[in-house]
Design an enzyme around this catalytic site. Sequence first.
Site, PDB file in Angstrom:
ATOM      1  N   GLY A  19      -9.415  18.639   0.926  1.00  0.00           N
ATOM      2  CA  GLY A  19     -10.062  17.669   1.798  1.00  0.00           C
ATOM      3  C   GLY A  19      -9.070  16.773   2.507  1.00  0.00           C
ATOM      4  O   GLY A  19      -7.861  16.790   2.226  1.00  0.00           O
ATOM      5  N   LEU A  21      -8.517  13.482   2.397  1.00  0.00           N
ATOM      6  CA  LEU A  21      -7.777  12.593   1.503  1.00  0.00           C
ATOM      7  C   LEU A  21      -6.943  13.383   0.515  1.00  0.00           C
ATOM      8  O   LEU A  21      -5.784  13.047   0.263  1.00  0.00           O
ATOM      9  CB  LEU A  21      -8.737  11.670   0.758  1.00  0.00           C
ATOM     10  N   ASP A  45     -15.151  24.402  -9.973  1.00  0.00           N
ATOM     11  CA  ASP A  45     -16.502  23.853  -9.872  1.00  0.00           C
ATOM     12  C   ASP A  45     -16.574  22.672 -10.834  1.00  0.00           C
ATOM     13  O   ASP A  45     -16.573  22.860 -12.058  1.00  0.00           O
ATOM     14  CB  ASP A  45     -17.523  24.934 -10.247  1.00  0.00           C
ATOM     15  N   ALA A  67     -16.069  15.253  -3.820  1.00  0.00           N
ATOM     16  CA  ALA A  67     -17.326  14.509  -3.716  1.00  0.00           C
ATOM     17  C   ALA A  67     -18.277  15.211  -2.764  1.00  0.00           C
ATOM     18  O   ALA A  67     -17.856  15.932  -1.858  1.00  0.00           O
ATOM     19  CB  ALA A  67     -17.071  13.085  -3.228  1.00  0.00           C
ATOM     20  N   THR A  69     -20.138  14.380   0.166  1.00  0.00           N
ATOM     21  CA  THR A  69     -20.034  13.287   1.134  1.00  0.00           C
ATOM     22  C   THR A  69     -20.985  13.452   2.320  1.00  0.00           C
ATOM     23  O   THR A  69     -20.922  12.656   3.256  1.00  0.00           O
ATOM     24  CB  THR A  69     -18.595  13.171   1.658  1.00  0.00           C
ATOM     25  N   ASP A 109     -17.801   2.412  -0.319  1.00  0.00           N
ATOM     26  CA  ASP A 109     -18.493   1.178   0.043  1.00  0.00           C
ATOM     27  C   ASP A 109     -20.007   1.325  -0.042  1.00  0.00           C
ATOM     28  O   ASP A 109     -20.738   0.325  -0.099  1.00  0.00           O
ATOM     29  CB  ASP A 109     -18.112   0.758   1.462  1.00  0.00           C
ATOM     30  N   TYR A 132     -26.840   8.989  -1.489  1.00  0.00           N
ATOM     31  CA  TYR A 132     -25.396   9.133  -1.662  1.00  0.00           C
ATOM     32  C   TYR A 132     -24.839   7.949  -2.450  1.00  0.00           C
ATOM     33  O   TYR A 132     -24.088   8.122  -3.417  1.00  0.00           O
ATOM     34  CB  TYR A 132     -24.722   9.224  -0.292  1.00  0.00           C
ATOM     35  N   LYS A 136     -22.973   7.891  -6.193  1.00  0.00           N
ATOM     36  CA  LYS A 136     -21.611   7.377  -6.371  1.00  0.00           C
ATOM     37  C   LYS A 136     -21.578   6.238  -7.396  1.00  0.00           C
ATOM     38  O   LYS A 136     -20.617   6.111  -8.164  1.00  0.00           O
ATOM     39  CB  LYS A 136     -21.031   6.934  -5.029  1.00  0.00           C
TER      40      LYS A 136
END
Length: 289
Positions: A19, A21, A45, A67, A69, A109, A132, A136
């Site tokens: 990804g 990041l 996985d 994640a 996302t 956030d 979402y 998280k």
Amino acid sequence: MTGGAAVTGESWLVVGAAGMLGQDVVAAAGAAGHRVSGTGRDTLDVTDAAAVRAAVDGHDVVVNCAAWTAVDDAEAREAEAFAVNATGAAHLARAAAAAGARLVHVSTDYVFDGAATRPYAEDAPVAPRSAYGRTKVAGEWAVRAEAPETLVVRTAWLYGAGGRCFPRTIARAAAERDRLSVVDDQTGQPTWTADLADLIVRLVAARVPGGVYHGTSEGAVTWHGFAREVVTAAGLETPVDPTTSAAYRLPAPRPAYSVLGHDRLRAVGVEPIGDWAERWRAAAPVVLG
């Protein structure tokens, strides 16, 4: 820039390494002298506990960049998002604790309601408004329950060279259209993935206590304001008009205010990421190519 002596030569596992990041965390950890391996969705996985244990074994540091996302898709597929963002995170924390590894878990956030008028502190009450965000929050709770020394690093408004992101989308649209319209009622902190990766490496090196830290740039801007800076950095003059979130019908609500405070970083002697505008000027040539 950090408290404590640098720790080098450790074995790092970056989960979600393909990804945007994850790519930068692999690069930053390698540049700091660590031995780094990475896994992606095709090789690990995170909902498979046995596979996670096998992958984590033998590592000193595990960074969870994996994640779900897709914020809007999560509204209709919350169980699937939960499996990755909460159950998968719990598997990683349990495996890290068993292996004696330090876990860094990247959060968001979206755990907050976006109704604040000043930066959210690390210990501010969570109140997610989307599926979402709920998944998280569950992930944060899970990793801290399974491995209390986990570093939970919340971030927001990420952009980088290794994937789809707001600046690249805006620059492309500005080159193709006569005029753009971008929301001006959502405020946040555009954050370069390379800066967040560097912060993660510095946090681990400083041996900071477990808990929640905020990994965003300082300062604040609206999406509209950021879009104007992107257009300028791209060498274009396309007009960017302000609009409201109500003009876009999306399944998941977006936080109106996503500004995170960095007091805990300073308290442990770790320098936060710099001002978003200064960091964007440094990032633009790399991100926009």
